[in-house]
Design a protein around this motif. Structure first.
Motif, PDB file in Angstrom:
ATOM      1  N   SER A 549       0.818  -1.219   0.000  1.00  0.00           N
ATOM      2  CA  SER A 549       0.000   0.000   0.000  1.00  0.00           C
ATOM      3  C   SER A 549       0.852   1.271   0.000  1.00  0.00           C
ATOM      4  N   LEU A 550       2.159   1.139   0.197  1.00  0.00           N
ATOM      5  CA  LEU A 550       2.992   2.329   0.390  1.00  0.00           C
ATOM      6  C   LEU A 550       3.769   2.734  -0.862  1.00  0.00           C
ATOM      7  N   SER A 551       4.151   4.023  -0.886  1.00  0.00           N
ATOM      8  CA  SER A 551       5.037   4.469  -1.957  1.00  0.00           C
ATOM      9  C   SER A 551       6.428   4.662  -1.337  1.00  0.00           C
ATOM     10  N   TYR A 552       7.437   4.072  -1.960  1.00  0.00           N
ATOM     11  CA  TYR A 552       8.794   4.174  -1.431  1.00  0.00           C
ATOM     12  C   TYR A 552       9.243   5.642  -1.379  1.00  0.00           C
ATOM     13  N   ALA A 553       8.929   6.392  -2.447  1.00  0.00           N
ATOM     14  CA  ALA A 553       9.368   7.793  -2.517  1.00  0.00           C
ATOM     15  C   ALA A 553       8.780   8.588  -1.341  1.00  0.00           C
ATOM     16  N   GLU A 554       7.510   8.359  -1.079  1.00  0.00           N
ATOM     17  CA  GLU A 554       6.855   9.085   0.017  1.00  0.00           C
ATOM     18  C   GLU A 554       7.471   8.658   1.370  1.00  0.00           C
ATOM     19  N   CYS A 555       7.730   7.351   1.511  1.00  0.00           N
ATOM     20  CA  CYS A 555       8.324   6.858   2.766  1.00  0.00           C
ATOM     21  C   CYS A 555       9.724   7.435   2.961  1.00  0.00           C
ATOM     22  N   ALA A 556      10.495   7.499   1.851  1.00  0.00           N
ATOM     23  CA  ALA A 556      11.873   7.991   1.964  1.00  0.00           C
ATOM     24  C   ALA A 556      11.876   9.467   2.383  1.00  0.00           C
ATOM     25  N   ARG A 567      12.302  13.841  18.924  1.00  0.00           N
ATOM     26  CA  ARG A 567      11.602  13.025  19.933  1.00  0.00           C
ATOM     27  C   ARG A 567      11.049  11.713  19.369  1.00  0.00           C
ATOM     28  N   SER A 568      11.081  10.665  20.218  1.00  0.00           N
ATOM     29  CA  SER A 568      10.578   9.348  19.799  1.00  0.00           C
ATOM     30  C   SER A 568       9.143   9.432  19.328  1.00  0.00           C
ATOM     31  N   GLN A 569       8.311  10.135  20.120  1.00  0.00           N
ATOM     32  CA  GLN A 569       6.893  10.195  19.789  1.00  0.00           C
ATOM     33  C   GLN A 569       6.678  10.891  18.440  1.00  0.00           C
ATOM     34  N   GLY A 570       7.454  11.948  18.198  1.00  0.00           N
ATOM     35  CA  GLY A 570       7.329  12.677  16.939  1.00  0.00           C
ATOM     36  C   GLY A 570       7.656  11.765  15.762  1.00  0.00           C
ATOM     37  N   ILE A 571       8.674  10.929  15.935  1.00  0.00           N
ATOM     38  CA  ILE A 571       9.081  10.010  14.858  1.00  0.00           C
ATOM     39  C   ILE A 571       7.986   8.965  14.630  1.00  0.00           C
ATOM     40  N   MET A 572       7.475   8.442  15.739  1.00  0.00           N
ATOM     41  CA  MET A 572       6.372   7.473  15.636  1.00  0.00           C
ATOM     42  C   MET A 572       5.183   8.105  14.908  1.00  0.00           C
ATOM     43  N   ASP A 573       4.845   9.347  15.277  1.00  0.00           N
ATOM     44  CA  ASP A 573       3.687  10.012  14.668  1.00  0.00           C
ATOM     45  C   ASP A 573       3.852  10.183  13.164  1.00  0.00           C
ATOM     46  N   LEU A 574       5.072  10.559  12.745  1.00  0.00           N
ATOM     47  CA  LEU A 574       5.296  10.745  11.303  1.00  0.00           C
ATOM     48  C   LEU A 574       5.044   9.440  10.538  1.00  0.00           C
ATOM     49  N   SER A 575       5.563   8.343  11.085  1.00  0.00           N
ATOM     50  CA  SER A 575       5.404   7.064  10.403  1.00  0.00           C
ATOM     51  C   SER A 575       3.934   6.614  10.455  1.00  0.00           C
ATOM     52  N   LEU A 576       3.337   6.793  11.626  1.00  0.00           N
ATOM     53  CA  LEU A 576       1.945   6.370  11.807  1.00  0.00           C
ATOM     54  C   LEU A 576       0.996   7.125  10.875  1.00  0.00           C
ATOM     55  N   GLU A 577       1.330   8.383  10.633  1.00  0.00           N
ATOM     56  CA  GLU A 577       0.478   9.185   9.761  1.00  0.00           C
ATOM     57  C   GLU A 577       0.398   8.550   8.356  1.00  0.00           C
ATOM     58  N   LEU A 578       1.561   8.151   7.846  1.00  0.00           N
ATOM     59  CA  LEU A 578       1.549   7.496   6.523  1.00  0.00           C
ATOM     60  C   LEU A 578       0.812   6.163   6.582  1.00  0.00           C
ATOM     61  N   LYS A 580      -1.614   5.372   8.535  1.00  0.00           N
ATOM     62  CA  LYS A 580      -3.062   5.646   8.605  1.00  0.00           C
ATOM     63  C   LYS A 580      -3.613   6.077   7.253  1.00  0.00           C
ATOM     64  N   ASP A 581      -2.804   6.842   6.510  1.00  0.00           N
ATOM     65  CA  ASP A 581      -3.238   7.283   5.184  1.00  0.00           C
ATOM     66  C   ASP A 581      -3.428   6.120   4.228  1.00  0.00           C
ATOM     67  N   HIS A 582      -2.519   5.123   4.349  1.00  0.00           N
ATOM     68  CA  HIS A 582      -2.506   4.083   3.315  1.00  0.00           C
ATOM     69  C   HIS A 582      -3.164   2.766   3.711  1.00  0.00           C
ATOM     70  N   TYR A 583      -3.195   2.439   4.993  1.00  0.00           N
ATOM     71  CA  TYR A 583      -3.847   1.161   5.357  1.00  0.00           C
ATOM     72  C   TYR A 583      -4.510   1.249   6.741  1.00  0.00           C
ATOM     73  N   PRO A 584      -5.473   2.191   6.882  1.00  0.00           N
ATOM     74  CA  PRO A 584      -6.118   2.323   8.192  1.00  0.00           C
ATOM     75  C   PRO A 584      -6.780   1.019   8.643  1.00  0.00           C
TER      76      PRO A 584
END
Ligand code: PEP
Ligand code: MG
Length: 588
Positions: A549-556, A567-578, A580-584
Motif C-alpha cells: 500500500s505504500l510508496s517508497y518515494a513518500e516513505c523515503a 523526539r521518539s513520539q514525533g518520529i512514531m507520529d510521522l510514520s503512523l500518519e503514513l 493511517k493514510d494508506h492502510y487504516p
C-alpha cells in the motif's frame, strides 16, 4: 466448562503482547507447584467438599506425626522439628476458615479452594522484602503439596489444565511453557511478568495466541473459572464481562476474522511498493512445528531461524548429525526460498547453554551469542558443519548473533572456512558460496557497520537487542517497558547508519527484530531502505499488505524528516500518519 463463577465486570490493564481476542473462562496457575483440577460445585455439595478438606488435613496431620516419631527414634537431633512446624501450619485456624469459606462462596471443589487460598498466601510471602520470611515459602509449599496429595491428587505431572477452552493466567511463563501449552485449549494468556519483547511474547505472536503481560497482581486477584475476555490489542483482561461488552468483542472477533481471510487470500502476491520497490517478507522461526505455519503464511523464506530453541528439547545442543537433519528438513520444506540460520544465541535472557558455576551479575552483558560459540569451538564447529551440510539441499545462509566487533566476524568466518576444508576433505557436499551475515544488535556493531560490511554478505538488524543496548533498557523488564522505544532518535540513527554502510558496500540489509512486524513503523523502515522484513508467521500477510500500500518515494521523504526529529513520539507520529493514510484498516 458449562458452569462458571459469577461477579461484576472488572478490567485489568496490562501490556498488549500478542494481538487477538479470547473469550473463555480463566484457568489460574501460580508459582511453586501445580494446580489441581478445578470445577464448580452445587450448593448441596458444599458440605461434602468441606468434609473432604477436613479429612485431607487430618490425614496430613497424622502422617506428619508419624514422620516425626520415626525420626525421633532414629536420630533425635532436632530435624524432626520441621514436621512439627509443618503440622502447626496446616492446623492454622485462619487458613482452615478461609478454605472452608472459599468452598462455600466460590463454589469450587475442595482441593482447588485449598490450593487457591495457599497460593494467595504464598504469593504474598514471596513478595515480602524480608529474605527470612521469603525462604519460609518452601516449607509452606512442601506441606501444601502433601495436603493436596491427600485429596487423592497426584502432583507428579504439571498443572492440570482443563480440557475446555480457557484463558491462562500465570505469574510468568517460560518460552517452553508457551510451546508446550495446548493451543487448542489455551485461547490466550495473561501474566504478571514479561514484556512485549520477551521470548514468551514473541512465541505467543508466532503461534497467534493472544497475550497480555505485566498485569500487576493478577494471580492474587482473579479466580479460576471466572468468565473473561482477553484483549491482546488493548492489553486488557476483562473479568465477568457484561453482556454488552461480550457482544462488542464478539463483533470485533468477526471483523478481525474477515480481515484475516482477505489478507490470506492475497498472501502469495508480490510484496512491492506502489512505485515498484521490491521488498522481501520472510518469517522468523524457532521450532520445526512452525514450518507449516510459515509455509501457509506466504513468507518468502526464513529470515531468522533461532537455533537456540533446540536447547529446549534437551540439556545440550543435538549432535552434528541431528542438527544437519533438522536444518536440511527446514530448507527442503522452504525451498526454493532462502533460510537464514542463526548460530546459537544462548545466554542472557535466553536458554543457558550449560549451567554456570557462578551466576552472571549482568547476563545481558555477559556470556551470550557469538561469545559462547567462540569459547566453545567444539560445539560451534558441530553447528557450522551441520549448517554447511544442509546448504547442499536448499538455499541457506548463516548468520552470527551478538557481533560487537570485527575480530568476532573474522574468528567466526575462520571457523566456517575450516569446516568447509574438512567437509571438502571428507567429500561431503555443501554450498561453497553460502552467504554469511552479521546480526547488528549491539550499538558497537551499528557504529562500526562500515568496518563490518566489507566482511559479510548481509546484515540483519536485531532491533530487540539493539534497542535495549542503545537506550539501556532491559527488554524483558516490565518496570522500564515505557522507556523501551523503537523510535528513539538514537535507535533510528543506528539503523540508518547500518543500512547506509551496507549500501556503500553493495550488501543487503534485513531487519528481524519485533520492530519489523509493527506496521505502524513499516513506512519508516521502508523509507530508510530496509530490503527484507523478517517477522512472526502470523504477521507476514499484514506486513506484506502494508508494503503493497505504500510508496517508497513518500516513505523515503518522511524518513528523512524523521531522522531530523528530536523526539521518539514525533518520529512514531510521522510514520503512523503514513500508515493511517494508506492502510487504516490494518491498524488495530
Ligand atoms: C533481536 O535481538 O532483535 C533478535 C531478532 O534476536 P532475539 O530476539 O532472538 O534476541
Ligand atoms: Mg537478539
Amino acid at each position: 466448562m458449562e458452569k462458571s463463577v459469577s461477579g461484576e465486570e472488572m478490567i485489568y490493564q496490562g501490556i498488549p503482547a500478542s494481538p487477538g481476542i479470547a473469550i473463555a473462562p480463566l484457568h489460574v496457575i501460580a508459582r511453586g507447584f501445580g494446580a489441581p483440577e478445578v470445577y464448580v460445585i452445587d450448593e448441596n455439595e458444599v458440605e461434602h467438599e468441606q468434609k473432604r478438606f477436613h479429612r485431607a488435613i487430618e490425614l496430613t496431620k497424622h502422617q506428619l506425626e508419624e514422620l516425626k516419631e520415626r525420626l525421633d527414634d532414629l536420630s533425635g537431633d532436632g530435624e524432626q522439628d520441621i514436621f512439627e512446624a509443618h503440622a502447626m501450619m496446616i492446623q492454622d485456624q485462619i487458613m482452615i476458615n478461609k478454605v472452608t469459606e472459599a468452598i462455600a462462596s466460590r463454589k469450587q471443589n475442595a482441593e482447588y479452594a485449598f490450593y487457591a487460598v495457599m497460593q494467595t498466601f504464598l504469593e504474598a510471602m514471596r513478595r515480602v522484602p524480608d529474605p527470612f520470611l521469603r525462604e519460609r515459602t518452601a516449607d509452606i509449599e512442601d506441606v501444601a503439596q502433601r495436603v493436596l496429595r491427600n485429596f487423592g491428587f497426584d502432583d507428579e505431572g504439571r498443572h492440570q489444565a482443563p480440557d475446555d477452552h480457557h484463558i491462562l493466567v500465570a505469574y510468568d511463563l517460560a518460552p517452553s511453557d508457551t510451546v508446550t501449552m495446548n493451543k487448542r485449549h489455551v485461547l490466550g494468556f495473561a501474566t504478571e511478568q514479561g514484556s512485549v519483547n520477551s521470548h514468551t511474547a514473541i512465541l505467543a505472536r508466532a503461534f497467534g495466541v493472544p497475550a497480555v503481560v505485566g498485569i500487576d497482581n493478577v494471580v492474587l486477584n482473579v479466580m479460576a473459572l471466572s468468565p473473561a475476555i482477553l484483549d491482546g490489542y488493548a492489553g486488557k483482561l476483562i473479568l465477568h464481562p457484561a453482556e454488552e461488552t461480550r457482544e462488542r468483542y464478539k463483533e470485533m472477533l468477526n471483523q478481525k476474522a474477515k480481515l484475516r481471510s482477505e489478507l490470506d487470500a492475497r498472501r502469495g502476491a508480490l510484496t512491492e511498493t506502489v512505485d515498484g520497490r521490491a521488498v522481501t517478507v520472510s518469517a522468523n522461526m524457532e521450532f520445526l512445528e512452525e514450518v507449516p505455519l510459515v509455509k501457509r503464511s506466504g513468507a518468502k523464506g526464513i529470515g531468522l531461524y533461532r537455533t537456540e530453541y533446540l536447547l529446549l528439547d534437551g540439556e545440550e545442543m543435538p549432535d552434528e548429525n541431528k542438527q544437519a537433519e533438522i536444518y536440511t528438513e527446514v530448507c527442503k520444506e522452504l525451498s526454493p526460498h532462502n533460510v537464514i540460520i542463526r548460530t546459537l544465541d544462548a545466554g542472557g535472557d535466553k536458554l543457558p547453554v550449560e549451567p554456570l558455576t557462578d551466576p552472571e551479575p549482568n547476563p545481558f552483558l555477559g556470556w551470550r551469542g557469538i561469545r559462547v560459540s567462540l569459547s566453545r569451538p567444539g560445539m560451534f564447529r558441530e553447528q557450522v558443519r551441520a549448517i554447511l551440510r544442509a546448504s547442499a539441499h536448499g538455499k541457506v545462509a548463516i548468520m552470527f548473533p551478538m557481533i560487537s566487533g570485527l575480530s568476532e566476524v573474522w574468528r567466526a568466518k575462520e571457523m566456517v572456512r575450516n569446516c568447509m576444508d574438512e567437509l571438502d576433505g571428507e567429500g561431503v557436499a555443501f554450498d561453497a558460496k553460502i552467504p554469511i551475515g552479521a546480526m547488528i544488535e549491539v550499538p558497537a556493531a551499528a557504529i562500526c557497520a562500515d568496518l563490518l560490511a566489507p566482511e559479510v554478505d548481509f546484515f540483519s538488524i536485531g532491533t530487540n537487542d539493539l534497542i535495549q543496548y542503545t537506550v539501556a533498557v532491559d527488554r524483558v523488564n516490565p518496570h522500564v517497558a515505557d522507556l523501551y522505544r523503537p523510535t528513539h532518535p538514537a535507535v533510528i540513527r543506528l539503523i540508518k547508519q547500518t543500512i547506509d554502510a551496507a549500501n556503500d558496500n553493495g550488501i543487503w540489509t534485513a531487519i528481524c527484530g519485533e520492530m519489523a512486524g509493527d506496521i505502524r513503523l513499516t513506512p519508516l523502515l521502508i523509507g530508510m531502505g530496509v530490503e527484507e522484513f523478517s517477522v512472526g508467521p502470523m504477521q507476514v500477510s499484514t506486513v506484506g499488505q502494508a508494503i503493497r500500500s505504500l510508496s517508497y518515494a513518500e516513505c523515503a521523504a518522511m524518513s528523512d524528516q524523521a531522522l531530523k526529529h528530536t523526539r521518539s513520539q514525533g518520529i512514531m507520529d510521522l510514520s503512523l500518519e503514513l500508515a493511517k493514510d494508506h492502510y487504516p484498516e490494518l491498524l488495530d
